[in-house]
Design a protein around this motif. Structure first.
Motif, mmCIF file in Angstrom:
data_model
loop_
_atom_site.group_PDB
_atom_site.id
_atom_site.type_symbol
_atom_site.label_atom_id
_atom_site.label_comp_id
_atom_site.label_asym_id
_atom_site.label_seq_id
_atom_site.Cartn_x
_atom_site.Cartn_y
_atom_site.Cartn_z
ATOM 1 N N UNK A 1 -10.787 137.615 -11.708
ATOM 2 C CA UNK A 1 -10.954 137.164 -13.091
ATOM 3 C C UNK A 1 -9.757 136.333 -13.513
ATOM 4 N N UNK A 2 -10.032 135.423 -14.430
ATOM 5 C CA UNK A 2 -8.982 134.602 -15.034
ATOM 6 C C UNK A 2 -9.034 134.777 -16.539
ATOM 7 N N UNK A 3 -7.859 134.818 -17.164
ATOM 8 C CA UNK A 3 -7.787 134.847 -18.615
ATOM 9 C C UNK A 3 -6.729 133.870 -19.098
ATOM 10 N N UNK A 4 -6.945 133.309 -20.280
ATOM 11 C CA UNK A 4 -5.959 132.374 -20.801
ATOM 12 C C UNK A 4 -6.267 131.955 -22.225
ATOM 13 N N UNK A 5 -5.359 131.155 -22.777
ATOM 14 C CA UNK A 5 -5.454 130.689 -24.155
ATOM 15 C C UNK A 5 -6.334 129.449 -24.216
ATOM 16 N N UNK A 6 -7.318 129.462 -25.105
ATOM 17 C CA UNK A 6 -8.255 128.348 -25.231
ATOM 18 C C UNK A 6 -8.430 128.000 -26.703
ATOM 19 N N UNK A 7 -8.325 126.720 -27.022
ATOM 20 C CA UNK A 7 -8.680 126.213 -28.351
ATOM 21 C C UNK A 7 -9.948 125.389 -28.191
ATOM 22 N N UNK A 8 -11.028 125.882 -28.761
ATOM 23 C CA UNK A 8 -12.351 125.285 -28.569
ATOM 24 C C UNK A 8 -12.857 124.717 -29.884
ATOM 25 N N UNK A 9 -13.277 123.454 -29.861
ATOM 26 C CA UNK A 9 -13.804 122.819 -31.069
ATOM 27 C C UNK A 9 -14.968 121.910 -30.754
ATOM 28 N N UNK A 10 -15.478 121.268 -31.777
ATOM 29 C CA UNK A 10 -16.584 120.322 -31.574
ATOM 30 C C UNK A 10 -16.132 119.176 -30.672
ATOM 31 N N UNK A 11 -14.893 118.745 -30.864
ATOM 32 C CA UNK A 11 -14.277 117.719 -30.039
ATOM 33 C C UNK A 11 -12.795 118.062 -29.939
ATOM 34 N N UNK A 12 -12.027 117.190 -29.284
ATOM 35 C CA UNK A 12 -10.618 117.521 -29.062
ATOM 36 C C UNK A 12 -9.843 117.603 -30.375
ATOM 37 N N UNK A 13 -10.103 116.694 -31.305
ATOM 38 C CA UNK A 13 -9.391 116.724 -32.588
ATOM 39 C C UNK A 13 -9.675 118.021 -33.341
ATOM 40 N N UNK A 14 -10.925 118.438 -33.339
ATOM 41 C CA UNK A 14 -11.279 119.693 -33.999
ATOM 42 C C UNK A 14 -10.591 120.866 -33.310
ATOM 43 N N UNK A 15 -10.547 120.849 -31.983
ATOM 44 C CA UNK A 15 -9.886 121.927 -31.245
ATOM 45 C C UNK A 15 -8.396 121.973 -31.573
ATOM 46 N N UNK A 16 -7.752 120.822 -31.637
ATOM 47 C CA UNK A 16 -6.317 120.786 -31.968
ATOM 48 C C UNK A 16 -6.057 121.323 -33.366
ATOM 49 N N UNK A 17 -6.972 121.081 -34.277
ATOM 50 C CA UNK A 17 -6.783 121.549 -35.653
ATOM 51 C C UNK A 17 -6.842 123.067 -35.749
ATOM 52 N N UNK A 18 -7.396 123.719 -34.743
ATOM 53 C CA UNK A 18 -7.534 125.170 -34.758
ATOM 54 C C UNK A 18 -6.290 125.892 -34.254
ATOM 55 N N UNK A 19 -5.335 125.154 -33.736
ATOM 56 C CA UNK A 19 -4.165 125.770 -33.134
ATOM 57 C C UNK A 19 -3.202 126.370 -34.157
ATOM 58 N N UNK A 20 -3.228 125.871 -35.375
ATOM 59 C CA UNK A 20 -2.360 126.440 -36.403
ATOM 60 C C UNK A 20 -0.881 126.375 -36.077
ATOM 61 N N UNK A 21 -0.440 125.263 -35.497
ATOM 62 C CA UNK A 21 0.971 125.104 -35.171
ATOM 63 C C UNK A 21 1.362 125.601 -33.794
ATOM 64 N N UNK A 22 0.438 126.204 -33.056
ATOM 65 C CA UNK A 22 0.751 126.678 -31.708
ATOM 66 C C UNK A 22 0.879 125.493 -30.756
ATOM 67 N N UNK A 23 1.565 125.714 -29.663
ATOM 68 C CA UNK A 23 1.824 124.653 -28.691
ATOM 69 C C UNK A 23 0.548 124.324 -27.909
ATOM 70 N N UNK A 24 0.023 123.115 -28.029
ATOM 71 C CA UNK A 24 -1.202 122.781 -27.293
ATOM 72 C C UNK A 24 -1.013 122.822 -25.784
ATOM 73 N N UNK A 25 0.239 122.656 -25.300
ATOM 74 C CA UNK A 25 0.472 122.663 -23.857
ATOM 75 C C UNK A 25 0.227 124.042 -23.248
ATOM 76 N N UNK A 26 0.261 125.089 -24.061
ATOM 77 C CA UNK A 26 0.022 126.435 -23.544
ATOM 78 C C UNK A 26 -1.446 126.829 -23.609
ATOM 79 N N UNK A 27 -2.294 125.932 -24.113
ATOM 80 C CA UNK A 27 -3.709 126.201 -24.281
ATOM 81 C C UNK A 27 -4.557 125.207 -23.483
ATOM 82 N N UNK A 28 -5.749 125.636 -23.120
ATOM 83 C CA UNK A 28 -6.803 124.711 -22.721
ATOM 84 C C UNK A 28 -7.473 124.255 -24.000
ATOM 85 N N UNK A 29 -7.472 122.953 -24.259
ATOM 86 C CA UNK A 29 -7.885 122.425 -25.563
ATOM 87 C C UNK A 29 -9.025 121.428 -25.372
#
Length: 298
Positions: free
Chosen positions: A223-251
Protein backbone atom coordinates in the motif's frame (compact mmCIF):
# COMPACT_ATOMS: atom_id res chain seq x y z
CA UNK A 1 -9.17 -7.75 0.06
CA UNK A 2 -9.29 -8.24 -3.69
CA UNK A 3 -6.88 -7.89 -6.58
CA UNK A 4 -8.46 -4.62 -7.71
CA UNK A 5 -6.92 -1.26 -6.83
CA UNK A 6 -8.37 -0.25 -3.47
CA UNK A 7 -8.77 3.40 -2.49
CA UNK A 8 -8.77 4.80 1.04
CA UNK A 9 -8.79 8.18 2.76
CA UNK A 10 -7.76 9.61 6.10
CA UNK A 11 -10.55 11.16 8.15
CA UNK A 12 -10.93 14.72 9.52
CA UNK A 13 -9.33 13.69 12.82
CA UNK A 14 -7.85 17.08 13.75
CA UNK A 15 -11.13 18.35 15.15
CA UNK A 16 -13.10 18.71 18.36
CA UNK A 17 -16.25 17.79 16.45
CA UNK A 18 -17.15 14.09 16.58
CA UNK A 19 -19.95 14.90 14.14
CA UNK A 20 -17.45 16.08 11.49
CA UNK A 21 -15.31 12.98 12.07
CA UNK A 22 -18.24 10.57 11.86
CA UNK A 23 -19.69 12.39 8.86
CA UNK A 24 -16.38 11.86 7.06
CA UNK A 25 -16.51 8.12 7.72
CA UNK A 26 -20.07 7.83 6.49
CA UNK A 27 -19.40 9.94 3.39
CA UNK A 28 -16.39 7.76 2.54
CA UNK A 29 -18.42 4.58 2.87
CA UNK A 30 -21.35 5.98 0.91
CA UNK A 31 -18.97 7.09 -1.86
CA UNK A 32 -17.81 3.50 -2.32
CA UNK A 33 -14.29 3.93 -0.95
CA UNK A 34 -12.56 0.82 0.38
CA UNK A 35 -10.95 2.07 3.58
CA UNK A 36 -10.81 4.91 6.12
CA UNK A 37 -7.80 5.75 8.26
CA UNK A 38 -6.67 7.63 11.33
CA UNK A 39 -3.23 8.83 12.34
CA UNK A 40 -1.85 7.78 15.73
CA UNK A 41 -0.76 10.97 17.47
CA UNK A 42 -1.67 12.51 20.79
CA UNK A 43 -1.02 15.99 19.49
CA UNK A 44 -0.43 17.39 16.00
CA UNK A 45 3.19 17.05 14.91
CA UNK A 46 3.00 20.29 12.92
CA UNK A 47 1.40 23.62 13.59
CA UNK A 48 -0.24 24.64 16.85
CA UNK A 49 -0.02 21.93 19.54
CA UNK A 50 -3.25 23.33 20.99
CA UNK A 51 -5.16 22.13 17.93
CA UNK A 52 -7.61 19.35 18.84
CA UNK A 53 -7.02 15.78 17.73
CA UNK A 54 -9.07 12.63 18.37
CA UNK A 55 -7.24 9.60 19.74
CA UNK A 56 -6.98 6.83 17.18
CA UNK A 57 -8.06 3.54 18.75
CA UNK A 58 -10.99 4.86 20.75
CA UNK A 59 -12.11 6.53 17.52
CA UNK A 60 -11.76 3.28 15.58
CA UNK A 61 -13.95 1.43 18.08
CA UNK A 62 -16.64 4.03 17.41
CA UNK A 63 -16.20 3.71 13.65
CA UNK A 64 -16.40 -0.09 13.76
CA UNK A 65 -19.97 0.21 15.03
CA UNK A 66 -20.92 3.27 12.98
CA UNK A 67 -19.94 1.76 9.60
CA UNK A 68 -20.89 -1.49 7.90
CA UNK A 69 -18.65 -2.38 4.98
CA UNK A 70 -15.58 -0.19 4.81
CA UNK A 71 -12.18 -1.23 6.18
CA UNK A 72 -10.84 0.84 9.08
CA UNK A 73 -7.26 1.24 10.22
CA UNK A 74 -4.33 3.20 11.59
CA UNK A 75 -1.67 4.76 9.41
CA UNK A 76 0.26 3.99 11.47
CA UNK A 77 -0.04 3.02 15.13
CA UNK A 78 3.09 4.17 16.94
CA UNK A 79 4.78 1.20 18.59
CA UNK A 80 5.95 3.29 21.56
CA UNK A 81 2.59 4.67 22.70
CA UNK A 82 1.14 1.47 24.23
CA UNK A 83 2.34 -1.81 25.65
CA UNK A 84 2.17 -4.22 22.69
CA UNK A 85 -0.07 -6.70 24.50
CA UNK A 86 -2.52 -3.90 25.27
CA UNK A 87 -2.36 -2.73 21.66
CA UNK A 88 -3.05 -6.26 20.46
CA UNK A 89 -6.06 -6.58 22.75
CA UNK A 90 -7.36 -3.20 21.60
CA UNK A 91 -7.09 -4.21 17.96
CA UNK A 92 -8.74 -7.56 18.66
CA UNK A 93 -11.58 -5.79 20.46
CA UNK A 94 -12.19 -3.43 17.56
CA UNK A 95 -11.89 -6.44 15.26
CA UNK A 96 -14.61 -8.21 17.22
CA UNK A 97 -16.91 -5.24 16.63
CA UNK A 98 -15.99 -4.98 12.94
CA UNK A 99 -14.74 -8.47 12.01
CA UNK A 100 -12.60 -8.68 8.91
CA UNK A 101 -12.44 -4.90 8.51
CA UNK A 102 -9.59 -3.82 10.82
CA UNK A 103 -6.09 -3.07 9.50
CA UNK A 104 -3.50 -2.49 12.21
CA UNK A 105 -0.73 -0.45 10.65
CA UNK A 106 2.33 -0.29 12.94
CA UNK A 107 5.40 1.94 12.71
CA UNK A 108 8.11 3.23 15.01
CA UNK A 109 7.78 6.95 14.43
CA UNK A 110 10.91 9.07 14.18
CA UNK A 111 12.71 11.96 15.86
CA UNK A 112 9.74 14.23 15.17
CA UNK A 113 7.80 12.09 17.66
CA UNK A 114 10.26 12.48 20.55
CA UNK A 115 8.72 15.60 22.11
CA UNK A 116 5.26 14.10 21.87
CA UNK A 117 6.32 11.00 23.81
CA UNK A 118 8.15 13.07 26.39
CA UNK A 119 5.18 15.43 26.88
CA UNK A 120 2.94 12.46 27.70
CA UNK A 121 5.64 10.77 29.83
CA UNK A 122 5.98 7.84 27.45
CA UNK A 123 9.25 6.09 26.58
CA UNK A 124 11.03 7.03 23.40
CA UNK A 125 13.68 4.91 21.71
CA UNK A 126 16.17 6.12 19.14
CA UNK A 127 18.68 4.53 16.81
CA UNK A 128 18.84 0.73 16.74
CA UNK A 129 16.62 0.51 19.84
CA UNK A 130 13.75 2.12 17.96
CA UNK A 131 13.92 -0.52 15.25
CA UNK A 132 14.24 -3.35 17.76
CA UNK A 133 11.29 -2.04 19.77
CA UNK A 134 9.15 -1.94 16.62
CA UNK A 135 9.98 -5.56 15.85
CA UNK A 136 9.24 -6.55 19.46
CA UNK A 137 5.82 -4.89 19.22
CA UNK A 138 4.98 -6.60 15.94
CA UNK A 139 6.04 -9.96 17.38
CA UNK A 140 3.75 -9.59 20.40
CA UNK A 141 0.81 -8.34 18.33
CA UNK A 142 1.24 -11.12 15.77
CA UNK A 143 1.37 -13.75 18.52
CA UNK A 144 -1.73 -12.34 20.21
CA UNK A 145 -3.73 -12.36 17.00
CA UNK A 146 -2.63 -15.82 15.83
CA UNK A 147 -2.15 -17.92 18.98
CA UNK A 148 -4.11 -18.98 22.07
CA UNK A 149 -1.68 -17.42 24.53
CA UNK A 150 1.35 -15.15 24.41
CA UNK A 151 4.72 -15.59 26.07
CA UNK A 152 7.34 -13.04 25.15
CA UNK A 153 10.38 -11.51 26.81
CA UNK A 154 12.96 -9.05 25.55
CA UNK A 155 14.33 -5.63 26.50
CA UNK A 156 11.06 -3.93 25.52
CA UNK A 157 8.13 -6.12 26.55
CA UNK A 158 7.32 -9.12 28.72
CA UNK A 159 4.25 -11.35 28.69
CA UNK A 160 3.95 -14.74 30.37
CA UNK A 161 1.25 -17.20 29.31
CA UNK A 162 -1.03 -14.29 28.55
CA UNK A 163 -4.49 -15.55 27.54
CA UNK A 164 -5.84 -14.24 24.25
CA UNK A 165 -9.30 -12.72 24.02
CA UNK A 166 -11.26 -11.79 22.08
CA UNK A 167 -10.38 -13.82 18.99
CA UNK A 168 -12.16 -12.19 16.05
CA UNK A 169 -12.46 -14.08 12.80
CA UNK A 170 -11.12 -12.93 10.48
CA UNK A 171 -8.46 -11.37 12.69
CA UNK A 172 -7.16 -7.83 12.15
CA UNK A 173 -4.64 -7.49 9.33
CA UNK A 174 -1.13 -6.31 10.28
CA UNK A 175 0.74 -3.84 8.10
CA UNK A 176 4.18 -2.50 8.98
CA UNK A 177 5.16 1.00 7.88
CA UNK A 178 8.67 2.31 7.39
CA UNK A 179 11.48 2.60 4.87
CA UNK A 180 14.44 1.20 6.78
CA UNK A 181 15.78 -2.21 5.88
CA UNK A 182 14.82 -3.54 9.32
CA UNK A 183 11.25 -2.26 8.99
CA UNK A 184 10.92 -3.87 5.57
CA UNK A 185 12.27 -7.15 6.95
CA UNK A 186 9.83 -7.03 9.87
CA UNK A 187 6.97 -6.33 7.47
CA UNK A 188 7.85 -9.25 5.23
CA UNK A 189 8.54 -11.76 8.00
CA UNK A 190 5.69 -10.94 10.39
CA UNK A 191 3.19 -8.69 8.63
CA UNK A 192 0.37 -9.15 6.18
CA UNK A 193 1.46 -6.07 4.26
CA UNK A 194 3.66 -3.01 4.05
CA UNK A 195 2.81 0.67 3.75
CA UNK A 196 5.07 3.20 2.10
CA UNK A 197 4.31 6.85 2.81
CA UNK A 198 5.12 9.52 0.24
CA UNK A 199 8.28 9.36 -1.81
CA UNK A 200 8.65 8.41 -5.43
CA UNK A 201 7.30 5.43 -7.33
CA UNK A 202 10.88 4.33 -8.00
CA UNK A 203 11.73 4.24 -4.28
CA UNK A 204 8.43 2.52 -3.54
CA UNK A 205 9.28 -0.21 -6.05
CA UNK A 206 12.69 -0.80 -4.45
CA UNK A 207 11.33 -1.01 -0.92
CA UNK A 208 8.31 -3.09 -1.91
CA UNK A 209 10.55 -5.60 -3.63
CA UNK A 210 12.55 -6.09 -0.44
CA UNK A 211 9.45 -6.53 1.73
CA UNK A 212 7.90 -9.00 -0.71
CA UNK A 213 11.16 -10.94 -0.80
CA UNK A 214 11.08 -11.39 2.96
CA UNK A 215 7.45 -12.56 2.75
CA UNK A 216 8.66 -15.51 0.63
CA UNK A 217 5.49 -16.09 -1.35
CA UNK A 218 2.94 -15.49 1.42
CA UNK A 219 -0.09 -13.34 0.53
CA UNK A 220 1.23 -9.84 1.14
CA UNK A 221 -0.38 -6.46 0.48
CA UNK A 222 1.51 -3.41 -0.75
CA UNK A 223 0.00 0.00 0.00
CA UNK A 224 0.96 3.60 -0.58
CA UNK A 225 -0.23 6.64 1.34
CA UNK A 226 0.46 10.32 0.84
CA UNK A 227 -0.74 13.91 0.77
CA UNK A 228 -3.08 14.78 -2.10
CA UNK A 229 -4.78 18.05 -3.05
CA UNK A 230 -7.60 17.19 -5.43
CA UNK A 231 -9.68 19.74 -7.32
CA UNK A 232 -11.64 20.28 -10.50
CA UNK A 233 -8.39 21.44 -12.09
CA UNK A 234 -4.90 22.32 -10.89
CA UNK A 235 -5.82 25.88 -9.84
CA UNK A 236 -8.74 24.60 -7.80
CA UNK A 237 -6.51 21.95 -6.20
CA UNK A 238 -3.89 24.56 -5.27
CA UNK A 239 -6.55 26.72 -3.66
CA UNK A 240 -7.38 23.85 -1.30
CA UNK A 241 -3.91 23.71 0.21
CA UNK A 242 -4.53 26.55 2.66
CA UNK A 243 -0.91 27.70 2.68
CA UNK A 244 0.60 24.20 2.76
CA UNK A 245 3.62 23.45 0.60
CA UNK A 246 2.44 22.13 -2.79
CA UNK A 247 5.77 20.32 -3.24
CA UNK A 248 4.81 17.93 -0.43
CA UNK A 249 1.50 17.07 -2.10
CA UNK A 250 0.28 15.41 -5.26
CA UNK A 251 -1.74 18.28 -6.72
CA UNK A 252 -4.21 18.40 -9.58
CA UNK A 253 -7.40 17.33 -11.26
CA UNK A 254 -8.64 13.74 -10.99
CA UNK A 255 -6.81 12.86 -14.19
CA UNK A 256 -3.56 14.45 -13.00
CA UNK A 257 -3.80 12.74 -9.61
CA UNK A 258 -4.54 9.39 -11.25
CA UNK A 259 -1.54 9.82 -13.54
CA UNK A 260 0.70 10.34 -10.51
CA UNK A 261 -0.78 7.40 -8.60
CA UNK A 262 -0.45 5.10 -11.60
CA UNK A 263 3.29 5.05 -11.00
CA UNK A 264 2.76 3.47 -7.56
CA UNK A 265 0.34 0.95 -9.02
CA UNK A 266 2.99 0.03 -11.56
CA UNK A 267 5.43 -0.39 -8.68
CA UNK A 268 3.14 -2.95 -7.05
CA UNK A 269 0.74 -0.97 -4.84
CA UNK A 270 -2.77 -2.39 -4.71
CA UNK A 271 -4.09 -0.02 -2.01
CA UNK A 272 -3.78 3.76 -2.36
CA UNK A 273 -4.57 6.04 0.58
CA UNK A 274 -5.04 9.80 0.30
CA UNK A 275 -4.67 12.38 3.05
CA UNK A 276 -6.45 15.54 1.92
CA UNK A 277 -5.96 19.06 3.34
CA UNK A 278 -9.77 19.53 3.30
CA UNK A 279 -11.34 16.13 4.05
CA UNK A 280 -14.44 17.71 5.57
CA UNK A 281 -15.35 19.43 2.30
CA UNK A 282 -18.28 17.83 0.44
CA UNK A 283 -17.22 16.26 -2.82
CA UNK A 284 -13.55 15.51 -2.17
CA UNK A 285 -14.07 11.88 -1.10
CA UNK A 286 -16.64 11.42 -3.83
CA UNK A 287 -14.30 12.72 -6.53
CA UNK A 288 -11.52 10.43 -5.32
CA UNK A 289 -13.87 7.43 -5.26
CA UNK A 290 -15.46 8.11 -8.63
CA UNK A 291 -13.31 10.35 -10.83
CA UNK A 292 -9.84 9.22 -9.76
CA UNK A 293 -10.87 5.57 -9.70
CA UNK A 294 -12.29 5.90 -13.23
CA UNK A 295 -9.13 7.61 -14.44
CA UNK A 296 -6.99 4.84 -12.91
CA UNK A 297 -8.92 2.13 -14.70
CA UNK A 298 -7.00 0.43 -17.52
Amino acid sequence: MTDKILLGVTLPQFTDSPERFLDGARRAEAAGLDSIWVFDHLWPLSGDKQRPILESWTSLAYLAEATERIHIGTLVTRSSLRHPALLAKMSATVGEIGPGRVILGIGSGDEASRKENEAFDLPYWSGDDRVDQLRSTVEVVHSFLTQDEVTHEDDFATATSLPVSPKPKPRPTIWVGGRSGDALETAGLLGDGWNGWGGTAERFAQDASLAVGYAEGRPFELSWGGLIALGRDRDDALSRLGGRNPKSHTVGSPTEVADALRGFVGAGATHLIAAFPDPWQPGVYESFAEDVRAALAP
